[in-house]
Scaffold this active site. Structure first.
Site, PDB file in Angstrom:
ATOM      1  N   LYS A 295       0.800  -1.231   0.000  1.00  0.00           N
ATOM      2  CA  LYS A 295       0.000   0.000   0.000  1.00  0.00           C
ATOM      3  C   LYS A 295       0.832   1.281   0.000  1.00  0.00           C
ATOM      4  CE  LYS A 295      -4.368  -1.470   0.222  1.00  0.00           C
ATOM      5  NZ  LYS A 295      -5.423  -0.973  -0.698  1.00  0.00           N
TER       6      LYS A 295
ATOM      7  N   SER B 197      -9.065  -0.705   6.197  1.00  0.00           N
ATOM      8  CA  SER B 197      -9.030  -1.757   7.209  1.00  0.00           C
ATOM      9  C   SER B 197      -7.665  -1.795   7.887  1.00  0.00           C
ATOM     10  CB  SER B 197      -9.300  -3.110   6.579  1.00  0.00           C
ATOM     11  OG  SER B 197      -8.194  -3.514   5.808  1.00  0.00           O
TER      12      SER B 197
END
Lengths: 313, 313
Positions: free
Chosen positions: A50, A75
């Site tokens: 990410k 999340s």
């Protein structure tokens, strides 16, 4: 979204994201009957791929706007990546995280100096909450997957993998919202037009599988799969057409197969992979991929998992 | 035992042992207040540094003798390494393993085509058992640590580490029988005479600590530490004088500290390290090393641990 966007992202993120290693395993290959090359984004800064998209996004925000900070909903792995990317440029970050996000992810995000706002993922809308905070503070929303800057950053993973392990027959990538597989598909097909791309979803989070079958984006009830990073209930507006264009097939794996694969990668390869990160490896290990694939690139997307959860496997 | 022996071993084992990566961790450094360089022998062939000594030994046996095979006694990692080294040259291997050796280690050894003979480590003498098998079959005993060929092979670890992370202030190595630290000390002191070498033992397996204090080899009751690879009750005849000469100090760590360090390395660095392999990192993490050490090389000696044991941590 074209290959030059991904090349530009690779330049932009170079000092901030690791060139993660590619590992191989004699035992995995023997059991799965392939030659597997694992792109270890679990060893990436922040413990997941990410950081690539988050860094590319934050560093693409115009300077005047950037000073008002960033906000993201995630999340966990995207949140942590945004916190790291924001800290690196010295702007405030607010993260909207589910109350039941893995503790390790919440703690790691806090350690990067970000403000955390929690929500109930069964009753509250994180997107609305993120937009509300953005409206109040002037911060820029960093979307988790459905944006060209995020997709371009994620795609840098495949550029590296094909340099480290050339001439792959196939690439196997997990699908949450589809950002990683979109970027990786564009990069891989550009670099090696004959490469086959397979997507993998948890059986319980099969929104993209159903969407491909329906020929349009389908929303499913909030998935409860153990793969907490892949609980997105619907493909992205931008990612879905890319998946339609490039992904040959989506295969599904069960939570039991995911757990078994986490344990295999742990005890054989000696690396910690989070459930979401083990999903593509599970598809190969349990022979869900169509025949004819020898050299296969498997993206291990992350390694952030609480010890207590792991111990319960 | 001099540096050229270790250099020769490095040449001899090159095609068979991996040049394992050196990892770093921002979080470990912050908590331990050092710059740590982890030499990841848990990612080595066979999951431990033992392949280095075993391969160097097996390939040093004269050809005529080698054909009659090899025999070894070990808690597991040495056994597996001997099995791999024997399989690579195509000679039979017999391994004498404790009945309570970690299941993963026994299984991995069997998978390499070796014959396994079990013994009770509280009542039977594995050395005598190994010698008996050797006498019956003509096989050569491959000792676990107390032999120049084994020590030289183990020492190649430090040559690589100092190439990968030059100018270290100190090297921290676990001590079972003392083979690894002996080889690494000789190599490190030759390459960088000012380097400080620290040994680490589990508090319950402190035979070398007591021996250094006594000025002679002391035998302790069979240790029960969780670090199953370091349960040797007495330093080696060959290794002990080398430890006396080169090791500045031996520090002790508790089983709780070892478990906590295994969890730290797992959840932060995302690598699986067996309890024995985490012992030197535990010493640094829990600040047992004397002050004045900045850049520190930490040998992660192995990663073979049963999932069930890990899950109990």
């Amino acid at each position: 979204m074209t290959f030059p966007d991904i090349q530009a992202a690779a330049e932009r993120i170079r000092p901030f994201a690791q060139r993660t290693p590619v590992m191989t395993s004699r035992r995995f290959d023997a059991q799965a009957e392939v030659s597997a090359f694992f792109k270890c984004e679990n060893l990436q800064t922040g413990g997941a791929f990410k950081i690539r998209g988050a860094t590319n996004f934050v560093r693409s925000i115009p300077t005047g706007q950037l000073g008002r900070g960033v906000v993201a909903y995630s999340s966990g792995n995207h949140a942590q990546a945004v916190a790291i990317a924001a800290q690196a440029v010295g702007v405030p970050a607010t993260l909207v995280m589910p109350e039941d996000a893995p503790r390790s992810k919440a703690e790691a995000t806090k350690a990067r100096g970000a403000r955390i706002v929690t929500y109930d993922r069964f009753t509250q809308d994180r997107v609305a909450l993120g937009k509300q905070i953005a409206a109040e503070t002037g911060a820029t929303v960093v979307p988790p997957f459905d944006h060209p800057w995020i997709i371009a950053g994620a795609g840098t993973t495949a550029i590296e993998l094909l340099e480290q392990a050339p001439k792959l027959d196939a690439l196997v990538v997990c699908i949450g919202g589809g950002g990683l597989i979109s970027g990786c598909s564009i990069a891989a097909k550009h670099l090696q037009s004959g490469i086959r791309v397979f997507g993998v979803e948890p059986a319980d989070a099969n929104d993209t599988y159903l969407s491909l079958a329906a020929g349009k984006r389908v929303e499913i009830p909030q998935p409860a799969t153990i793969a907490d990073g892949l609980r997105s209930p619907m493909p992205g507006e931008i990612t879905f057409p890319i998946v339609q264009k490039y992904v040959e097939q989506i295969v599904l794996v069960t939570d039991d197969e995911i757990r078994a694969t986490v344990k295999f990668l742990l005890t054989r390869l000696k690396i910690l992979v989070e459930p979401s990160g083990a999903v593509p490896a599970a598809a190969v290990l349990f022979k869900k991929i169509p025949p004819g694939v020898g050299r296969v690139g498997i993206v291990i997307s992350g390694g952030n998992v609480d010890f207590e959860l792991l111990a319960s496997f």
